[in-house]
Design a protein around this motif. Structure first.
Motif, PDB file in Angstrom:
ATOM      1  N   GLY A   1      -1.300   6.844  -5.798  1.00  0.00           N
ATOM      2  CA  GLY A   1      -2.267   6.643  -6.866  1.00  0.00           C
ATOM      3  C   GLY A   1      -1.898   7.246  -8.200  1.00  0.00           C
ATOM      4  N   SER A   2      -0.788   7.977  -8.290  1.00  0.00           N
ATOM      5  CA  SER A   2      -0.448   8.679  -9.534  1.00  0.00           C
ATOM      6  C   SER A   2       0.401   7.850 -10.490  1.00  0.00           C
ATOM      7  N   GLY A   3       0.984   6.783  -9.969  1.00  0.00           N
ATOM      8  CA  GLY A   3       1.893   6.013 -10.814  1.00  0.00           C
ATOM      9  C   GLY A   3       2.019   4.585 -10.351  1.00  0.00           C
ATOM     10  N   LEU A   4       2.981   3.916 -10.940  1.00  0.00           N
ATOM     11  CA  LEU A   4       3.271   2.530 -10.595  1.00  0.00           C
ATOM     12  C   LEU A   4       4.775   2.389 -10.432  1.00  0.00           C
ATOM     13  N   ALA A   5       5.195   1.824  -9.306  1.00  0.00           N
ATOM     14  CA  ALA A   5       6.606   1.535  -9.068  1.00  0.00           C
ATOM     15  C   ALA A   5       6.753   0.026  -8.955  1.00  0.00           C
ATOM     16  N   LEU A   6       7.580  -0.532  -9.807  1.00  0.00           N
ATOM     17  CA  LEU A   6       7.733  -1.982  -9.901  1.00  0.00           C
ATOM     18  C   LEU A   6       9.206  -2.332  -9.950  1.00  0.00           C
ATOM     19  N   SER A   7       9.648  -3.226  -9.081  1.00  0.00           N
ATOM     20  CA  SER A   7      11.041  -3.676  -9.087  1.00  0.00           C
ATOM     21  C   SER A   7      11.094  -5.195  -9.119  1.00  0.00           C
ATOM     22  N   ILE A   8      12.097  -5.696  -9.829  1.00  0.00           N
ATOM     23  CA  ILE A   8      12.299  -7.143  -9.955  1.00  0.00           C
ATOM     24  C   ILE A   8      13.745  -7.466  -9.610  1.00  0.00           C
ATOM     25  N   SER A   9      13.922  -8.475  -8.762  1.00  0.00           N
ATOM     26  CA  SER A   9      15.252  -8.958  -8.402  1.00  0.00           C
ATOM     27  C   SER A   9      15.500 -10.294  -9.084  1.00  0.00           C
ATOM     28  N   TYR A  10      16.703 -10.418  -9.659  1.00  0.00           N
ATOM     29  CA  TYR A  10      17.058 -11.630 -10.410  1.00  0.00           C
ATOM     30  C   TYR A  10      18.513 -11.963 -10.101  1.00  0.00           C
ATOM     31  N   THR A  11      18.814 -13.231  -9.974  1.00  0.00           N
ATOM     32  CA  THR A  11      20.184 -13.658  -9.725  1.00  0.00           C
ATOM     33  C   THR A  11      20.759 -14.344 -10.953  1.00  0.00           C
ATOM     34  N   PHE A  12      21.881 -13.815 -11.437  1.00  0.00           N
ATOM     35  CA  PHE A  12      22.632 -14.451 -12.520  1.00  0.00           C
ATOM     36  C   PHE A  12      23.657 -15.402 -11.896  1.00  0.00           C
ATOM     37  N   ALA A  13      23.676 -16.633 -12.349  1.00  0.00           N
ATOM     38  CA  ALA A  13      24.643 -17.598 -11.818  1.00  0.00           C
ATOM     39  C   ALA A  13      26.070 -17.161 -12.122  1.00  0.00           C
ATOM     40  N   THR A  14      26.258 -16.521 -13.267  1.00  0.00           N
ATOM     41  CA  THR A  14      27.544 -15.938 -13.658  1.00  0.00           C
ATOM     42  C   THR A  14      27.274 -14.564 -14.239  1.00  0.00           C
ATOM     43  N   GLN A  15      28.077 -13.587 -13.865  1.00  0.00           N
ATOM     44  CA  GLN A  15      27.822 -12.227 -14.340  1.00  0.00           C
ATOM     45  C   GLN A  15      27.882 -12.154 -15.858  1.00  0.00           C
ATOM     46  N   PRO A  16      26.854 -11.627 -16.520  1.00  0.00           N
ATOM     47  CA  PRO A  16      26.882 -11.481 -17.975  1.00  0.00           C
ATOM     48  C   PRO A  16      28.025 -10.570 -18.422  1.00  0.00           C
ATOM     49  N   ALA A  17      28.522 -10.813 -19.614  1.00  0.00           N
ATOM     50  CA  ALA A  17      29.656 -10.043 -20.121  1.00  0.00           C
ATOM     51  C   ALA A  17      29.306  -8.574 -20.313  1.00  0.00           C
TER      52      ALA A  17
ATOM     53  N   ASP B   1       0.839  -1.195   0.000  1.00  0.00           N
ATOM     54  CA  ASP B   1       0.000   0.000   0.000  1.00  0.00           C
ATOM     55  C   ASP B   1       0.877   1.250   0.000  1.00  0.00           C
ATOM     56  N   GLU B   2       2.030   1.165   0.668  1.00  0.00           N
ATOM     57  CA  GLU B   2       2.989   2.264   0.703  1.00  0.00           C
ATOM     58  C   GLU B   2       4.360   1.688   1.020  1.00  0.00           C
ATOM     59  N   ILE B   3       5.374   2.244   0.396  1.00  0.00           N
ATOM     60  CA  ILE B   3       6.746   1.805   0.660  1.00  0.00           C
ATOM     61  C   ILE B   3       7.689   2.953   0.303  1.00  0.00           C
ATOM     62  N   GLU B   4       8.840   3.000   0.951  1.00  0.00           N
ATOM     63  CA  GLU B   4       9.798   4.052   0.607  1.00  0.00           C
ATOM     64  C   GLU B   4      10.297   3.877  -0.817  1.00  0.00           C
ATOM     65  N   SER B   5      10.805   2.683  -1.132  1.00  0.00           N
ATOM     66  CA  SER B   5      11.352   2.419  -2.467  1.00  0.00           C
ATOM     67  C   SER B   5      11.330   0.920  -2.718  1.00  0.00           C
ATOM     68  N   THR B   6      10.716   0.510  -3.820  1.00  0.00           N
ATOM     69  CA  THR B   6      10.701  -0.924  -4.147  1.00  0.00           C
ATOM     70  C   THR B   6      12.105  -1.422  -4.455  1.00  0.00           C
ATOM     71  N   ASN B   7      12.933  -0.594  -5.090  1.00  0.00           N
ATOM     72  CA  ASN B   7      14.306  -1.006  -5.364  1.00  0.00           C
ATOM     73  C   ASN B   7      15.092  -1.196  -4.066  1.00  0.00           C
ATOM     74  N   SER B   8      14.970  -0.226  -3.159  1.00  0.00           N
ATOM     75  CA  SER B   8      15.698  -0.320  -1.896  1.00  0.00           C
ATOM     76  C   SER B   8      15.266  -1.561  -1.118  1.00  0.00           C
ATOM     77  N   TYR B   9      13.981  -1.853  -1.151  1.00  0.00           N
ATOM     78  CA  TYR B   9      13.462  -3.022  -0.432  1.00  0.00           C
ATOM     79  C   TYR B   9      14.082  -4.306  -0.966  1.00  0.00           C
ATOM     80  N   LEU B  10      14.131  -4.450  -2.284  1.00  0.00           N
ATOM     81  CA  LEU B  10      14.675  -5.685  -2.854  1.00  0.00           C
ATOM     82  C   LEU B  10      16.197  -5.747  -2.734  1.00  0.00           C
ATOM     83  N   MET B  11      16.861  -4.595  -2.692  1.00  0.00           N
ATOM     84  CA  MET B  11      18.317  -4.612  -2.547  1.00  0.00           C
ATOM     85  C   MET B  11      18.739  -5.153  -1.185  1.00  0.00           C
ATOM     86  N   VAL B  12      17.910  -4.977  -0.167  1.00  0.00           N
ATOM     87  CA  VAL B  12      18.263  -5.496   1.152  1.00  0.00           C
ATOM     88  C   VAL B  12      17.587  -6.839   1.439  1.00  0.00           C
TER      89      VAL B  12
END
Length: 268
Positions: free
Chosen positions: A72-88, A28-39
């Motif tokens: 209500g004015s926008g949409l903030a969406l963050s996705i966390s993904y793990t790469f088994a090996t860092q892409p080049a 319903d409310e969050i400071e930052s979706t990116n910050s949340y997933l980073m921790v």
């Protein structure tokens, strides 16, 4: 205004994406979706964590800028993904995410959205959204990546004026380009589908599958601007992107400069 419904969003997701969800949270409310997933704990390789909200109170953009998103004015969406090996060419992931985002918007009727290198979504000549990608090294060769998308859906005119006063530039919202806003839950699901598929596709084949699609939506191509880099400033016209996603700038002398990091300042 339809608020986000986590169950409805899940119901709209593609089966292939549902199978990759390690966790999905709508706030319903969050400071930052990116910050949340980073921790948050990293998902297993090939799986995703998703966090989204329509009320982000401390959103972040590139270079420490603030991303404003009143309730209500926008949409903030963050996705966390793990790469088994860092892409080049991990730096190009943001560009690929941009391609996925505008294709998802087109699927719900928002046609003609373009991409401004490296991370802005543009409708007409106004910014409708932005992408922030952050990384975190994990044990071994694994790396966690969090990509966040902020999208303007329906901004109050007063907010638009405040943003202009803050030198955020011209901003637009989705309502202005589609007339009737799509269902927010369906829109959120399409974005999650597309961004998850982009992570998986990038993991498998890098930026190559997205390069041509980026070029078709390149808002800077042919426009005159200055790009400020850590080393110097370069003024010229957009000449597309290189195979690895670097920005190409053609100067008045005809030289083509290759830019891998910088801030765009429009001069036209």
């Amino acid at each position: 205004m339809t608020r986000l419904d986590p169950d409805a969003i899940r119901g709209h997701l593609a089966d292939s994406v549902t199978g990759r969800l390690a966790n999905f949270e709508a706030f319903d409310e969050i400071e930052s979706t990116n910050s949340y997933l980073m921790v948050s704990e990293a998902p297993p390789p090939g799986r995703v964590l998703v966090a989204l909200t329509d009320n982000q109170v401390a959103g972040r953009g590139r270079h420490g800028r603030v991303w404003r998103s009143p309730a209500g004015s926008g949409l903030a969406l963050s996705i966390s993904y793990t790469f088994a090996t860092q892409p080049a060419n991990l730096a190009a992931l943001t560009l690929a995410i941009g391609v996925g985002a505008i294709e998802a918007l087109a699927a719900v009727g928002a046609l003609g959205v373009q991409l401004k290198w490296p991370n802005d979504l543009i409708a007409g000549d106004g910014k409708i959204g932005g992408i922030l990608t952050e990384t975190q090294a994990l044990p071994g060769s694994m790396i966690k990546v969090v990509s966040g998308l902020g999208l303007n859906l329906e901004l109050d005119p007063g907010v638009v004026s405040e943003l202009a006063a803050d030198r955020a530039g011209h901003v637009v919202d989705l309502a202005a380009i589609v007339g009737t806003l799509p269902c927010r839950n369906r829109l959120a699901a399409r974005l999650i589908d597309s961004l998850c598929e982009t992570f998986v596709g990038f993991d498998a084949a890098g930026f190559a599958p997205y390069a041509e699609r980026w070029v078709r939506s390149d808002w800077l191509r042919g426009r005159r601007f200055t790009v400020a880099t850590p080393q110097a400033s370069v003024t010229g016209r957009g000449a597309g992107i290189a195979d690895d996603g670097a920005l190409l700038v053609r100067t008045a002398l005809g030289e083509v400069n290759r830019i891998t990091s910088g801030t765009i300042i429009m001069t036209d």
